[in-house]
Scaffold this motif. Sequence first.
Motif, PDB file in Angstrom:
ATOM      1  N   MET A   1      -5.368  11.381   4.559  1.00  0.00           N
ATOM      2  CA  MET A   1      -4.882  10.045   4.255  1.00  0.00           C
ATOM      3  C   MET A   1      -3.620  10.131   3.427  1.00  0.00           C
ATOM      4  N   SER A   2      -2.701   9.159   3.610  1.00  0.00           N
ATOM      5  CA  SER A   2      -1.412   9.264   2.946  1.00  0.00           C
ATOM      6  C   SER A   2      -1.213   8.250   1.831  1.00  0.00           C
ATOM      7  N   TRP A   3      -2.165   7.316   1.630  1.00  0.00           N
ATOM      8  CA  TRP A   3      -1.928   6.301   0.630  1.00  0.00           C
ATOM      9  C   TRP A   3      -2.251   6.808  -0.778  1.00  0.00           C
ATOM     10  N   ASN A   4      -1.647   6.176  -1.765  1.00  0.00           N
ATOM     11  CA  ASN A   4      -1.919   6.498  -3.162  1.00  0.00           C
ATOM     12  C   ASN A   4      -3.073   5.625  -3.640  1.00  0.00           C
ATOM     13  N   PRO A   5      -4.252   6.212  -3.927  1.00  0.00           N
ATOM     14  CA  PRO A   5      -5.409   5.389  -4.272  1.00  0.00           C
ATOM     15  C   PRO A   5      -5.300   4.689  -5.611  1.00  0.00           C
ATOM     16  N   TYR A   6      -4.344   5.101  -6.439  1.00  0.00           N
ATOM     17  CA  TYR A   6      -4.235   4.513  -7.765  1.00  0.00           C
ATOM     18  C   TYR A   6      -3.011   3.630  -7.915  1.00  0.00           C
ATOM     19  N   ALA A   7      -2.334   3.349  -6.787  1.00  0.00           N
ATOM     20  CA  ALA A   7      -1.175   2.473  -6.863  1.00  0.00           C
ATOM     21  C   ALA A   7      -1.631   1.060  -7.125  1.00  0.00           C
ATOM     22  N   VAL A 100       7.146  -4.195   4.285  1.00  0.00           N
ATOM     23  CA  VAL A 100       5.883  -3.856   3.642  1.00  0.00           C
ATOM     24  C   VAL A 100       5.058  -3.041   4.625  1.00  0.00           C
ATOM     25  N   PRO A 101       4.548  -1.883   4.204  1.00  0.00           N
ATOM     26  CA  PRO A 101       3.792  -1.035   5.135  1.00  0.00           C
ATOM     27  C   PRO A 101       2.604  -1.775   5.731  1.00  0.00           C
ATOM     28  N   ASP A 102       2.385  -1.555   7.029  1.00  0.00           N
ATOM     29  CA  ASP A 102       1.200  -2.106   7.672  1.00  0.00           C
ATOM     30  C   ASP A 102      -0.039  -1.397   7.135  1.00  0.00           C
ATOM     31  N   ILE A 103      -1.175  -2.079   7.226  1.00  0.00           N
ATOM     32  CA  ILE A 103      -2.425  -1.474   6.781  1.00  0.00           C
ATOM     33  C   ILE A 103      -2.909  -0.510   7.858  1.00  0.00           C
ATOM     34  N   LEU A 108      -8.532   0.879   7.183  1.00  0.00           N
ATOM     35  CA  LEU A 108      -9.493  -0.173   7.509  1.00  0.00           C
ATOM     36  C   LEU A 108     -10.879   0.415   7.773  1.00  0.00           C
ATOM     37  N   ILE A 109     -10.922   1.570   8.417  1.00  0.00           N
ATOM     38  CA  ILE A 109     -12.205   2.232   8.672  1.00  0.00           C
ATOM     39  C   ILE A 109     -12.855   2.637   7.360  1.00  0.00           C
ATOM     40  N   GLU A 110     -12.033   3.203   6.427  1.00  0.00           N
ATOM     41  CA  GLU A 110     -12.555   3.612   5.125  1.00  0.00           C
ATOM     42  C   GLU A 110     -13.051   2.405   4.332  1.00  0.00           C
ATOM     43  N   VAL A 111     -12.328   1.304   4.427  1.00  0.00           N
ATOM     44  CA  VAL A 111     -12.739   0.091   3.715  1.00  0.00           C
ATOM     45  C   VAL A 111     -14.092  -0.384   4.228  1.00  0.00           C
ATOM     46  N   THR A 112     -14.270  -0.349   5.538  1.00  0.00           N
ATOM     47  CA  THR A 112     -15.545  -0.753   6.134  1.00  0.00           C
ATOM     48  C   THR A 112     -16.686   0.111   5.604  1.00  0.00           C
ATOM     49  N   THR A 196      -9.261  -0.342  -3.002  1.00  0.00           N
ATOM     50  CA  THR A 196      -8.155  -0.574  -3.929  1.00  0.00           C
ATOM     51  C   THR A 196      -6.823  -0.640  -3.200  1.00  0.00           C
ATOM     52  N   GLU A 197      -6.601   0.313  -2.299  1.00  0.00           N
ATOM     53  CA  GLU A 197      -5.326   0.338  -1.577  1.00  0.00           C
ATOM     54  C   GLU A 197      -5.225  -0.812  -0.580  1.00  0.00           C
ATOM     55  N   PHE A 198      -6.337  -1.157   0.043  1.00  0.00           N
ATOM     56  CA  PHE A 198      -6.349  -2.298   0.960  1.00  0.00           C
ATOM     57  C   PHE A 198      -5.944  -3.573   0.221  1.00  0.00           C
ATOM     58  N   LYS A 199      -6.518  -3.794  -0.947  1.00  0.00           N
ATOM     59  CA  LYS A 199      -6.185  -4.983  -1.738  1.00  0.00           C
ATOM     60  C   LYS A 199      -4.713  -4.970  -2.156  1.00  0.00           C
ATOM     61  N   ARG A 200      -4.202  -3.786  -2.485  1.00  0.00           N
ATOM     62  CA  ARG A 200      -2.792  -3.679  -2.884  1.00  0.00           C
ATOM     63  C   ARG A 200      -1.862  -4.055  -1.731  1.00  0.00           C
ATOM     64  N   LEU A 201      -2.104  -3.509  -0.545  1.00  0.00           N
ATOM     65  CA  LEU A 201      -1.253  -3.803   0.605  1.00  0.00           C
ATOM     66  C   LEU A 201      -1.365  -5.265   1.026  1.00  0.00           C
ATOM     67  N   ARG A 202      -2.561  -5.805   0.953  1.00  0.00           N
ATOM     68  CA  ARG A 202      -2.754  -7.209   1.304  1.00  0.00           C
ATOM     69  C   ARG A 202      -1.993  -8.120   0.338  1.00  0.00           C
ATOM     70  N   ALA A 203      -1.997  -7.759  -0.961  1.00  0.00           N
ATOM     71  CA  ALA A 203      -1.261  -8.552  -1.952  1.00  0.00           C
ATOM     72  C   ALA A 203       0.240  -8.452  -1.716  1.00  0.00           C
ATOM     73  N   LEU A 204       0.726  -7.280  -1.336  1.00  0.00           N
ATOM     74  CA  LEU A 204       2.146  -7.108  -1.035  1.00  0.00           C
ATOM     75  C   LEU A 204       2.553  -7.964   0.160  1.00  0.00           C
ATOM     76  N   LYS A 205       1.722  -7.969   1.177  1.00  0.00           N
ATOM     77  CA  LYS A 205       2.020  -8.784   2.360  1.00  0.00           C
ATOM     78  C   LYS A 205       2.077 -10.264   2.003  1.00  0.00           C
TER      79      LYS A 205
END
Length: 211
Positions: A1-7, A100-103, A108-112, A196-205
Motif C-alpha cells: 500500500m502506498s498511502w500514509n496512514p498517519y496523514a 486530489v488523489p482518487d481513493i 476501499l477493500i481495507e476499509v471494508t 483514517t486514510e479513507f476519511k482524509r481523502l474523502r475530506a480532501l475531495k
Amino acid sequence: MSWNPYASTTESAGDADDSHAGVDDTETVTVTLHDDGDLDELTIVDDWRSRIDPESLAGAVFTAYSRAERARLDDERERARLDAERTGGAETPGAPVSSVPDIPAELLIEVTREQADYVATFDESLRQHRPLTSADGNVTVTAVGGSLGDVAFDSTWLRFAVGHDIAETARPLVAQAIRTGAEIEQDMRQRFPAVTEFKRLRALKAAARRS
C-alpha cells in the motif's frame, strides 16, 4: 500500500485562540475551554461554602464544564455558518478536484475489512470509565466517552479546603479527562490506518468541491 496512514487534513487556525466560559448556577465554579476543547482554566471561589453545599460542589464543576463545552460548540457552529456564508458562491483558491488523489480500490477493500472492528472498538472506547485520582486522594475525576464524567471530592477534606486549593488539585485531572478524547482519536488512527486514510481523502475531495 502506498498511502500514509498517519496523514491528516490541514486545519486552518484562527488569529487567536478564544476562551469559552461556563459558570454554575451559584457562580461558584468557572470553567474556560480553548477552541480545541482543552481546558484553559478552572476556578472555585474561596468562599464557596457561603454559596453552595459541599455535596453539590462536584456537580457544580461538571455543570460549569458542560456549559463551557456547549458555548464552545455553539461558537464553532456559528463560525462554520459564517464561513459558509462568506465563501458560498464565491471563487476561493483551493486544489481542483482533479488534483486530489482518487481513493484506491485497495484502500476501499481495507476499509471494508476494518469497518466492523473500527465501529466496535470506538464504541467500547467511548463507554470506558477511566478514574483519575490526585496524589493526595482528595479528588477523583472519571473520564467517560473521551470527556469529563464524574467528579468526586473527599468529604473530610472539603470541611476545610479553600476554593483555590480545590481548583489547583482538580485542574490537572479535569484537563487529563478532557484530553482522553484526543487520546482515543490517536489510538483509532494508529489501529485503523485504512479508515483514517479513507476519511482524509474523502475530506480532501469534499473541500476541493467547495472551493
